[in-house]
Design an enzyme around this catalytic site. Structure first.
Site, PDB file in Angstrom:
ATOM      1  N   TRP A 151      28.846  97.090 -39.301  1.00 21.23           N
ATOM      2  CA  TRP A 151      29.676  95.710 -40.249  1.00 21.23           C
ATOM      3  C   TRP A 151      28.229  94.604 -40.558  1.00 21.23           C
ATOM      4  O   TRP A 151      28.499  93.717 -41.465  1.00 21.23           O
ATOM      5  CB  TRP A 151      30.799  94.841 -39.698  1.00 21.23           C
ATOM      6  CG  TRP A 151      31.852  95.934 -39.086  1.00 21.23           C
ATOM      7  CD1 TRP A 151      32.075  97.313 -39.804  1.00 21.23           C
ATOM      8  CD2 TRP A 151      32.720  94.644 -38.258  1.00 21.23           C
ATOM      9  NE1 TRP A 151      33.075  97.575 -39.301  1.00 21.23           N
ATOM     10  CE2 TRP A 151      33.989  96.496 -38.502  1.00 21.23           C
ATOM     11  CE3 TRP A 151      33.602  93.547 -38.062  1.00 21.23           C
ATOM     12  CZ2 TRP A 151      35.613  95.733 -37.839  1.00 21.23           C
ATOM     13  CZ3 TRP A 151      34.556  93.616 -37.440  1.00 21.23           C
ATOM     14  CH2 TRP A 151      35.646  94.844 -37.876  1.00 21.23           C
ATOM     15  N   GLU A 159      16.660  96.813 -41.610  1.00 21.32           N
ATOM     16  CA  GLU A 159      16.633  95.719 -41.622  1.00 21.32           C
ATOM     17  C   GLU A 159      16.369  94.211 -41.080  1.00 21.32           C
ATOM     18  O   GLU A 159      15.578  93.576 -41.316  1.00 21.32           O
ATOM     19  CB  GLU A 159      18.298  94.749 -42.259  1.00 21.32           C
ATOM     20  CG  GLU A 159      19.305  94.935 -43.295  1.00 21.32           C
ATOM     21  CD  GLU A 159      20.229  95.814 -42.903  1.00 21.32           C
ATOM     22  OE1 GLU A 159      20.723  96.224 -44.482  1.00 21.32           O
ATOM     23  OE2 GLU A 159      21.082  95.303 -42.687  1.00 21.32           O
ATOM     24  N   SER A 175      23.879 103.948 -48.048  1.00 25.98           N
ATOM     25  CA  SER A 175      25.664 104.470 -48.994  1.00 25.98           C
ATOM     26  C   SER A 175      26.536 105.502 -48.620  1.00 25.98           C
ATOM     27  O   SER A 175      27.237 105.987 -49.697  1.00 25.98           O
ATOM     28  CB  SER A 175      24.764 104.823 -50.191  1.00 25.98           C
ATOM     29  OG  SER A 175      24.180 103.316 -50.569  1.00 25.98           O
ATOM     30  N   GLY A 183      27.287 101.936 -43.523  1.00 25.09           N
ATOM     31  CA  GLY A 183      27.264 100.322 -44.227  1.00 25.09           C
ATOM     32  C   GLY A 183      29.012  99.674 -44.719  1.00 25.09           C
ATOM     33  O   GLY A 183      29.753  99.578 -43.963  1.00 25.09           O
TER      34      GLY A 183
END
Length: 248
Positions: free
Chosen positions: A10, A96, A212, A233
């Site tokens: 999330w 990230e 994706s 994601g």
């Protein structure tokens, strides 16, 4: 035989009331499937989902952990804290985290070891940038991430780790590696694990693809021989979309 494993990430979305609403809708959709499912959510949503998914077989994961048991680490969460809540999985080494929070192969390794010590399954992310892919160093780079992240980890423990291949250039960009590109890299990861631990151990490791992933491309991705699941994601934020991927 490896059981397919779909995990949602999330990221920094959904407050507690939104998480509770998601859980109720998703529980109604989930069931009658041989695919293992989990959602990895912000720290503040963990207890809500652990309670909501109790007895359903749906796993709950965190998105980060500190490698020390306790200490003066403002803003951090320990594996013991996650364990007390009832967390099953934890993402480590996401691109990230590496990009924005200076996570390295060394800190990933420490976190993986701590999670294993506390009986929480790590989802260890690896992946190359577009520049690394175009310059031809992608395989060397992925191998270095695997060897750094898994340094000092036994074959017995390696079997408990989920490896998520997430090419940086395909995360949140709408651009997806072709099924052939994803399969090629996941096969390379499996081959590297064979070099490190032997075929018997490598065959037990779940290797996910992430980048994706959505209902429209899930079937083609999941039908590849060396891809055992997906780290999803944006599509994991909607119960129906996540369920559609699980039903690939």
């Amino acid at each position: 035989m490896r059981i397919p494993f779909i995990a949602g990430n999330w990221k920094m979305y959904k407050n507690r009331s939104e998480a509770k609403a998601f859980a109720e809708e998703f529980k109604a959709l989930y069931g009658g499937t041989d695919v293992k499912a989990a959602v990895c959510v912000p720290f503040t949503d963990l207890d809500i989902l652990v309670e909501a998914f109790r007895g359903t077989g749906i796993g709950v994961g965190a998105q980060n952990v500190h490698f020390e048991d306790e200490g003066a680490f403002t803003g951090e969460i320990s594996a013991d804290m996650l364990k007390e809540i009832g967390v099953d999985f934890c993402i480590v080494g996401h691109s990230e985290r590496r990009q924005y929070f200076a996570e390295t192969d060394g800190t990933v390794n420490l976190k993986v070891k701590k999670l294993l010590e506390k009986d929480i399954r790590p989802i260890m992310c690896v992946g190359e940038s577009l520049e690394q892919r175009d310059s031809g160093v992608l395989y060397d780079f992925i191998k270095s991430q695997l060897k750094g992240g898994l340094e000092g980890i036994s074959a017995e423990d390696a079997e408990k780790i989920v490896i998520a291949y997430e090419p940086i250039w395909a995360i949140g960009t709408g651009r997806t590696a072709t099924p052939e590109q994803a399969e090629e890299m996941c096969a390379f990861i499996r081959g590297t694990l064979i070099e490190m631990y032997g075929e018997e151990t490598a065959d037990e490791v779940i290797i996910q693809y992430g980048g994706s992933v959505k209902p429209a491309n899930a079937t083609e991705i999941m039908n590849q021989d060396e891809i055992d699941g997906a780290l999803v994601g944006g599509a994991s934020l909607k119960p129906a979309d996540l369920m559609a991927i699980i039903d690939f």
